[in-house]
Design a protein around this motif. Sequence first.
Motif, PDB file in Angstrom:
ATOM      1  N   VAL A  47       0.842  -1.197   0.000  1.00  0.00           N
ATOM      2  CA  VAL A  47       0.000   0.000   0.000  1.00  0.00           C
ATOM      3  C   VAL A  47       0.873   1.241   0.000  1.00  0.00           C
ATOM      4  CG1 VAL A  47      -1.872   1.279   1.136  1.00  0.00           C
ATOM      5  CG2 VAL A  47      -1.682  -1.187   1.497  1.00  0.00           C
ATOM      6  N   VAL A  48       0.512   2.223  -0.823  1.00  0.00           N
ATOM      7  CA  VAL A  48       1.141   3.544  -0.755  1.00  0.00           C
ATOM      8  C   VAL A  48       0.120   4.514  -0.158  1.00  0.00           C
ATOM      9  CG1 VAL A  48       2.032   5.490  -2.106  1.00  0.00           C
ATOM     10  CG2 VAL A  48       2.743   3.146  -2.653  1.00  0.00           C
ATOM     11  N   PHE A  49       0.545   5.236   0.879  1.00  0.00           N
ATOM     12  CA  PHE A  49      -0.288   6.270   1.502  1.00  0.00           C
ATOM     13  C   PHE A  49       0.256   7.628   1.083  1.00  0.00           C
ATOM     14  CE2 PHE A  49      -0.548   2.615   4.326  1.00  0.00           C
ATOM     15  CZ  PHE A  49      -1.911   2.537   4.584  1.00  0.00           C
ATOM     16  N   ALA A  50      -0.631   8.486   0.574  1.00  0.00           N
ATOM     17  CA  ALA A  50      -0.179   9.796   0.111  1.00  0.00           C
ATOM     18  C   ALA A  50      -1.109  10.858   0.695  1.00  0.00           C
ATOM     19  CB  ALA A  50      -0.190   9.850  -1.412  1.00  0.00           C
ATOM     20  N   ASP A  51      -0.530  11.829   1.414  1.00  0.00           N
ATOM     21  CA  ASP A  51      -1.323  12.888   2.043  1.00  0.00           C
ATOM     22  C   ASP A  51      -1.098  14.188   1.288  1.00  0.00           C
ATOM     23  OD1 ASP A  51      -2.861  14.416   3.680  1.00  0.00           O
ATOM     24  OD2 ASP A  51      -1.830  13.893   5.545  1.00  0.00           O
ATOM     25  N   GLU A  52      -2.082  14.618   0.530  1.00  0.00           N
ATOM     26  CA  GLU A  52      -1.992  15.845  -0.278  1.00  0.00           C
ATOM     27  C   GLU A  52      -0.687  15.871  -1.087  1.00  0.00           C
ATOM     28  OE1 GLU A  52      -4.193  18.185  -0.660  1.00  0.00           O
ATOM     29  OE2 GLU A  52      -5.580  18.009   1.013  1.00  0.00           O
ATOM     30  N   PRO A  53      -0.417  14.830  -1.874  1.00  0.00           N
ATOM     31  CA  PRO A  53       0.890  14.719  -2.522  1.00  0.00           C
ATOM     32  C   PRO A  53       1.165  15.821  -3.541  1.00  0.00           C
ATOM     33  CG  PRO A  53      -0.592  13.099  -3.432  1.00  0.00           C
ATOM     34  CD  PRO A  53      -1.302  13.704  -2.246  1.00  0.00           C
ATOM     35  N   THR A  54       0.114  16.510  -3.980  1.00  0.00           N
ATOM     36  CA  THR A  54       0.332  17.568  -4.970  1.00  0.00           C
ATOM     37  C   THR A  54      -0.095  18.918  -4.419  1.00  0.00           C
ATOM     38  OG1 THR A  54      -1.826  17.238  -5.980  1.00  0.00           O
ATOM     39  CG2 THR A  54      -0.010  15.939  -6.859  1.00  0.00           C
ATOM     40  N   GLY A  55      -0.264  18.998  -3.104  1.00  0.00           N
ATOM     41  CA  GLY A  55      -0.740  20.229  -2.481  1.00  0.00           C
ATOM     42  C   GLY A  55       0.160  21.422  -2.688  1.00  0.00           C
ATOM     43  N   ALA A  56       1.450  21.160  -2.951  1.00  0.00           N
ATOM     44  CA  ALA A  56       2.386  22.267  -3.110  1.00  0.00           C
ATOM     45  C   ALA A  56       2.668  22.594  -4.581  1.00  0.00           C
ATOM     46  CB  ALA A  56       3.687  21.938  -2.384  1.00  0.00           C
ATOM     47  N   LEU A  57       1.950  21.922  -5.500  1.00  0.00           N
ATOM     48  CA  LEU A  57       2.247  22.097  -6.933  1.00  0.00           C
ATOM     49  C   LEU A  57       1.147  22.881  -7.635  1.00  0.00           C
ATOM     50  CD1 LEU A  57       3.308  18.402  -7.696  1.00  0.00           C
ATOM     51  CD2 LEU A  57       4.791  20.327  -7.085  1.00  0.00           C
ATOM     52  N   ASP A  58       1.499  23.503  -8.769  1.00  0.00           N
ATOM     53  CA  ASP A  58       0.467  24.187  -9.549  1.00  0.00           C
ATOM     54  C   ASP A  58      -0.411  23.143 -10.242  1.00  0.00           C
ATOM     55  OD1 ASP A  58       1.309  23.614 -12.363  1.00  0.00           O
ATOM     56  OD2 ASP A  58       3.100  24.685 -11.723  1.00  0.00           O
ATOM     57  N   GLN A  59      -1.538  23.590 -10.792  1.00  0.00           N
ATOM     58  CA  GLN A  59      -2.554  22.647 -11.237  1.00  0.00           C
ATOM     59  C   GLN A  59      -2.105  21.690 -12.339  1.00  0.00           C
ATOM     60  OE1 GLN A  59      -6.310  24.513 -12.303  1.00  0.00           O
ATOM     61  NE2 GLN A  59      -7.246  23.422 -10.601  1.00  0.00           N
ATOM     62  N   GLY A  60      -1.414  22.227 -13.344  1.00  0.00           N
ATOM     63  CA  GLY A  60      -0.974  21.375 -14.440  1.00  0.00           C
ATOM     64  C   GLY A  60       0.011  20.313 -13.979  1.00  0.00           C
ATOM     65  N   THR A  61       1.005  20.748 -13.208  1.00  0.00           N
ATOM     66  CA  THR A  61       2.007  19.820 -12.681  1.00  0.00           C
ATOM     67  C   THR A  61       1.346  18.802 -11.766  1.00  0.00           C
ATOM     68  OG1 THR A  61       3.511  21.704 -12.660  1.00  0.00           O
ATOM     69  CG2 THR A  61       4.248  19.711 -11.535  1.00  0.00           C
ATOM     70  N   SER A  62       0.415  19.290 -10.975  1.00  0.00           N
ATOM     71  CA  SER A  62      -0.304  18.445 -10.040  1.00  0.00           C
ATOM     72  C   SER A  62      -1.000  17.282 -10.754  1.00  0.00           C
ATOM     73  CB  SER A  62      -1.316  19.327  -9.311  1.00  0.00           C
ATOM     74  OG  SER A  62      -2.140  18.560  -8.514  1.00  0.00           O
ATOM     75  N   ALA A  63      -1.674  17.582 -11.844  1.00  0.00           N
ATOM     76  CA  ALA A  63      -2.375  16.548 -12.596  1.00  0.00           C
ATOM     77  C   ALA A  63      -1.406  15.503 -13.132  1.00  0.00           C
ATOM     78  CB  ALA A  63      -3.169  17.182 -13.733  1.00  0.00           C
ATOM     79  N   GLU A  64      -0.251  15.952 -13.645  1.00  0.00           N
ATOM     80  CA  GLU A  64       0.738  14.999 -14.175  1.00  0.00           C
ATOM     81  C   GLU A  64       1.288  14.091 -13.087  1.00  0.00           C
ATOM     82  OE1 GLU A  64       3.964  16.970 -16.197  1.00  0.00           O
ATOM     83  OE2 GLU A  64       2.522  18.351 -17.110  1.00  0.00           O
ATOM     84  N   VAL A  65       1.597  14.690 -11.936  1.00  0.00           N
ATOM     85  CA  VAL A  65       2.188  13.905 -10.849  1.00  0.00           C
ATOM     86  C   VAL A  65       1.180  12.883 -10.324  1.00  0.00           C
ATOM     87  CG1 VAL A  65       3.064  14.043  -8.487  1.00  0.00           C
ATOM     88  CG2 VAL A  65       3.913  15.628 -10.223  1.00  0.00           C
ATOM     89  N   LEU A  66      -0.085  13.309 -10.216  1.00  0.00           N
ATOM     90  CA  LEU A  66      -1.112  12.387  -9.748  1.00  0.00           C
ATOM     91  C   LEU A  66      -1.311  11.233 -10.693  1.00  0.00           C
ATOM     92  CD1 LEU A  66      -3.839  14.563  -8.240  1.00  0.00           C
ATOM     93  CD2 LEU A  66      -2.706  12.588  -7.252  1.00  0.00           C
ATOM     94  N   GLU A  67      -1.322  11.560 -11.974  1.00  0.00           N
ATOM     95  CA  GLU A  67      -1.468  10.507 -12.968  1.00  0.00           C
ATOM     96  C   GLU A  67      -0.327   9.500 -12.816  1.00  0.00           C
ATOM     97  OE1 GLU A  67      -1.345  11.848 -16.999  1.00  0.00           O
ATOM     98  OE2 GLU A  67      -1.377   9.799 -17.785  1.00  0.00           O
TER      99      GLU A  67
END
Length: 228
Positions: free
Chosen positions: A163-183
């Motif tokens: 299991v990987v647990f991630a707490d707001e893993p993209t909370g510090a990123l801008d929206q475009g970057t955030s979407a890529e990292v989440l994907e």
Amino acid sequence: TNTLRGSALVKTYPGAEATPALDGVDLTVTSGESVAIMGPSGSGKTTLLHVLAGVLAPTSGQVVWRGRDLAAMGDAGRTRLRRTDFGFVFQSGHLLPELPAVENAALPLMLSGVSRREATRRAEALLAPLGLSGLSARRPGELSGGQAQRVAIARALVCEPGVVFADEPTGALDQGTSAEVLEQLVTRCRAVGASLVVVTHDENVASWCERTVRLRDGRIVSDARTTR
Ligand code: ADP
Ligand code: ADP
């Protein structure tokens, strides 16, 4: 099998007994499943993540991983579990600034006794599909926020967790970057068969995860499969 089961979870913090942070949560994450935990600020998302990951003891209720009750493992057992079976991604990478990306990703393996050579080989194999092959010698200060979070994803996966647990893993990123990292986070977990439990405010996450659980006042108010 790799099932994580939380049953009748209640968590009250000292001084706030009247308003439990978790108020009777049942949540089962099956092998390889990706679950987004959403809900307003203060609804209990981080508390739930920490209880499921064995970081925080529930006031009552039970967490069972692969048929074993976390409460029965003792502190040493839970610490070992968090190093071997679980991976973690935080809001900001928590990377060590003096180590190159590949060694940051390899660190959990080296700490568990794997040789530096073998650990970095396995870390490189995880960095490649994250698009970081050419950047593995860079230190965190020489990476963008999104690149650093990808290194954190590789580090979370390097011990082959269930299991990987991630707490707001993209909370510090801008929206475009955030979407890529989440994907990338969802795709890489899926590729290695790890379940994913991700706390987020970002509705886009829900579209990447197989399931979205919504909390309010410490209770699950909806639990839905993502429709595509
Ligand atoms: P979320 O992640 O959804 O914002 P949290 O799990 O952080 O929610 O918090 C749930 C509730 O528990 C909130 O009311 C919060 O104020 C409270 N809480 C969280 N951590 C602590 C703590 N260490 N001590 C006391 N209360 C806490
Ligand atoms: P022992 O370490 O003697 O086996 P326990 O495991 O019952 O004793 O509890 C040790 C400490 O770990 C206690 O502070 C307890 O509250 C806490 N704890 C119990 N269950 C969990 C859990 N599921 N996750 C995290 N901490 C827990």
